[in-house]
Design a protein around this motif. Sequence first.
Motif, PDB file in Angstrom:
ATOM      1  N   GLY A 294       0.824  -1.206   0.000  1.00  0.00           N
ATOM      2  CA  GLY A 294       0.000   0.000   0.000  1.00  0.00           C
ATOM      3  C   GLY A 294       0.859   1.256   0.000  1.00  0.00           C
ATOM      4  N   GLU A 295       1.923   1.234   0.799  1.00  0.00           N
ATOM      5  CA  GLU A 295       2.833   2.380   0.840  1.00  0.00           C
ATOM      6  C   GLU A 295       3.568   2.548  -0.487  1.00  0.00           C
ATOM      7  OE1 GLU A 295       3.094   4.672   3.246  1.00  0.00           O
ATOM      8  OE2 GLU A 295       1.472   3.625   4.263  1.00  0.00           O
ATOM      9  N   VAL A 296       3.949   1.438  -1.105  1.00  0.00           N
ATOM     10  CA  VAL A 296       4.604   1.513  -2.417  1.00  0.00           C
ATOM     11  C   VAL A 296       3.644   2.123  -3.436  1.00  0.00           C
ATOM     12  CG1 VAL A 296       5.518   0.121  -4.325  1.00  0.00           C
ATOM     13  CG2 VAL A 296       6.221  -0.369  -1.990  1.00  0.00           C
ATOM     14  N   GLY A 297       2.390   1.714  -3.400  1.00  0.00           N
ATOM     15  CA  GLY A 297       1.388   2.273  -4.307  1.00  0.00           C
ATOM     16  C   GLY A 297       1.200   3.766  -4.094  1.00  0.00           C
ATOM     17  N   LYS A 298       1.160   4.194  -2.834  1.00  0.00           N
ATOM     18  CA  LYS A 298       1.039   5.627  -2.541  1.00  0.00           C
ATOM     19  C   LYS A 298       2.250   6.394  -3.052  1.00  0.00           C
ATOM     20  CE  LYS A 298      -1.766   5.049   1.621  1.00  0.00           C
ATOM     21  NZ  LYS A 298      -1.775   5.163   3.085  1.00  0.00           N
TER      22      LYS A 298
ATOM     23  N   PHE B 270       4.635  10.069  -6.965  1.00  0.00           N
ATOM     24  CA  PHE B 270       5.653  10.330  -7.975  1.00  0.00           C
ATOM     25  C   PHE B 270       5.010  10.746  -9.291  1.00  0.00           C
ATOM     26  CE2 PHE B 270       8.317   8.819 -11.484  1.00  0.00           C
ATOM     27  CZ  PHE B 270       9.471   9.540 -11.233  1.00  0.00           C
ATOM     28  N   LYS B 271       3.984  10.025  -9.730  1.00  0.00           N
ATOM     29  CA  LYS B 271       3.301  10.369 -10.986  1.00  0.00           C
ATOM     30  C   LYS B 271       2.657  11.755 -10.888  1.00  0.00           C
ATOM     31  CE  LYS B 271       2.270   5.740 -12.639  1.00  0.00           C
ATOM     32  NZ  LYS B 271       1.193   4.785 -12.981  1.00  0.00           N
TER      33      LYS B 271
ATOM     34  N   GLY C 230       3.674  14.257  -9.023  1.00  0.00           N
ATOM     35  CA  GLY C 230       4.759  15.230  -9.086  1.00  0.00           C
ATOM     36  C   GLY C 230       5.263  15.425 -10.500  1.00  0.00           C
ATOM     37  N   VAL C 231       5.382  14.339 -11.258  1.00  0.00           N
ATOM     38  CA  VAL C 231       5.832  14.442 -12.650  1.00  0.00           C
ATOM     39  C   VAL C 231       4.823  15.246 -13.471  1.00  0.00           C
ATOM     40  CG1 VAL C 231       6.231  13.110 -14.755  1.00  0.00           C
ATOM     41  CG2 VAL C 231       7.248  12.360 -12.609  1.00  0.00           C
ATOM     42  N   ASN C 232       3.533  14.966 -13.273  1.00  0.00           N
ATOM     43  CA  ASN C 232       2.502  15.702 -14.015  1.00  0.00           C
ATOM     44  C   ASN C 232       2.500  17.176 -13.647  1.00  0.00           C
ATOM     45  OD1 ASN C 232       1.627  13.479 -15.458  1.00  0.00           O
ATOM     46  ND2 ASN C 232       0.059  12.939 -13.958  1.00  0.00           N
ATOM     47  N   GLU C 233       2.670  17.485 -12.348  1.00  0.00           N
ATOM     48  CA  GLU C 233       2.704  18.890 -11.929  1.00  0.00           C
ATOM     49  C   GLU C 233       3.922  19.597 -12.521  1.00  0.00           C
ATOM     50  OE1 GLU C 233       2.575  18.869  -7.681  1.00  0.00           O
ATOM     51  OE2 GLU C 233       0.434  18.419  -7.612  1.00  0.00           O
ATOM     52  N   GLY C 234       5.061  18.924 -12.545  1.00  0.00           N
ATOM     53  CA  GLY C 234       6.265  19.509 -13.144  1.00  0.00           C
ATOM     54  C   GLY C 234       6.077  19.771 -14.624  1.00  0.00           C
ATOM     55  N   LYS C 235       5.419  18.840 -15.310  1.00  0.00           N
ATOM     56  CA  LYS C 235       5.163  19.022 -16.745  1.00  0.00           C
ATOM     57  C   LYS C 235       4.224  20.203 -16.977  1.00  0.00           C
ATOM     58  CE  LYS C 235       3.560  16.645 -20.837  1.00  0.00           C
ATOM     59  NZ  LYS C 235       2.904  15.475 -21.408  1.00  0.00           N
ATOM     60  N   GLU C 236       3.190  20.314 -16.141  1.00  0.00           N
ATOM     61  CA  GLU C 236       2.259  21.434 -16.266  1.00  0.00           C
ATOM     62  C   GLU C 236       2.976  22.768 -16.026  1.00  0.00           C
ATOM     63  OE1 GLU C 236      -0.898  20.581 -13.549  1.00  0.00           O
ATOM     64  OE2 GLU C 236      -1.697  18.961 -14.793  1.00  0.00           O
ATOM     65  N   GLU C 237       3.875  22.804 -15.041  1.00  0.00           N
ATOM     66  CA  GLU C 237       4.628  24.035 -14.775  1.00  0.00           C
ATOM     67  C   GLU C 237       5.528  24.392 -15.948  1.00  0.00           C
ATOM     68  OE1 GLU C 237       6.752  23.710 -11.113  1.00  0.00           O
ATOM     69  OE2 GLU C 237       4.932  23.443  -9.922  1.00  0.00           O
ATOM     70  N   MET C 238       6.161  23.390 -16.534  1.00  0.00           N
ATOM     71  CA  MET C 238       7.021  23.643 -17.689  1.00  0.00           C
ATOM     72  C   MET C 238       6.205  24.156 -18.871  1.00  0.00           C
ATOM     73  SD  MET C 238      10.206  23.160 -17.102  1.00  0.00           S
ATOM     74  CE  MET C 238      10.894  22.916 -18.710  1.00  0.00           C
ATOM     75  N   ASP C 239       5.045  23.539 -19.115  1.00  0.00           N
ATOM     76  CA  ASP C 239       4.181  23.988 -20.214  1.00  0.00           C
ATOM     77  C   ASP C 239       3.715  25.426 -19.980  1.00  0.00           C
ATOM     78  OD1 ASP C 239       4.472  21.554 -21.448  1.00  0.00           O
ATOM     79  OD2 ASP C 239       2.537  20.751 -20.760  1.00  0.00           O
ATOM     80  N   ALA C 240       3.340  25.749 -18.733  1.00  0.00           N
ATOM     81  CA  ALA C 240       2.893  27.104 -18.418  1.00  0.00           C
ATOM     82  C   ALA C 240       4.037  28.103 -18.598  1.00  0.00           C
ATOM     83  CB  ALA C 240       2.354  27.168 -16.992  1.00  0.00           C
ATOM     84  N   ALA C 241       5.257  27.717 -18.178  1.00  0.00           N
ATOM     85  CA  ALA C 241       6.403  28.613 -18.326  1.00  0.00           C
ATOM     86  C   ALA C 241       6.721  28.848 -19.797  1.00  0.00           C
ATOM     87  CB  ALA C 241       7.619  28.036 -17.617  1.00  0.00           C
ATOM     88  N   LEU C 242       6.626  27.809 -20.622  1.00  0.00           N
ATOM     89  CA  LEU C 242       6.876  27.968 -22.057  1.00  0.00           C
ATOM     90  C   LEU C 242       5.817  28.846 -22.698  1.00  0.00           C
ATOM     91  CD1 LEU C 242       7.986  24.378 -23.097  1.00  0.00           C
ATOM     92  CD2 LEU C 242       9.385  26.434 -23.053  1.00  0.00           C
ATOM     93  N   GLU C 243       4.564  28.679 -22.263  1.00  0.00           N
ATOM     94  CA  GLU C 243       3.480  29.498 -22.812  1.00  0.00           C
ATOM     95  C   GLU C 243       3.675  30.967 -22.424  1.00  0.00           C
ATOM     96  OE1 GLU C 243      -1.257  29.831 -22.101  1.00  0.00           O
ATOM     97  OE2 GLU C 243      -0.471  27.813 -22.503  1.00  0.00           O
TER      98      GLU C 243
END
Length: 79
Positions: free
Chosen positions: A38-42, A47-48, A50-63
């Motif tokens: 359960g902890e591994v799943g959490k 992690f996923k 965080g990766v999505n939030e980082g991608k969204e921040e990068m896309d917003a910064a590029l825009e």
Amino acid sequence: MIPMTPLFIQNIGLPGLLLIAVVVLVMFGRGKISNLMGEVGKGITAFKKGVNEGKEEMDAALEDASEEAKDITPNKDKA
């Protein structure tokens, strides 16, 4: 250069993996293993996220950067 792996790892096979799984289950019990999974799943979910939030921040910064880019071509050179 070819990495050297120990011989006992190369020849484990399915029966060896099943034996290891049974030994781990006996040592730790079903409850601890399910809590651990359960902890591994959490952790994977976090992690996923965080990766999505980082991608969204990068896309917003590029825009934002593309919006801030200004055309400095002189008016006489524009067609």
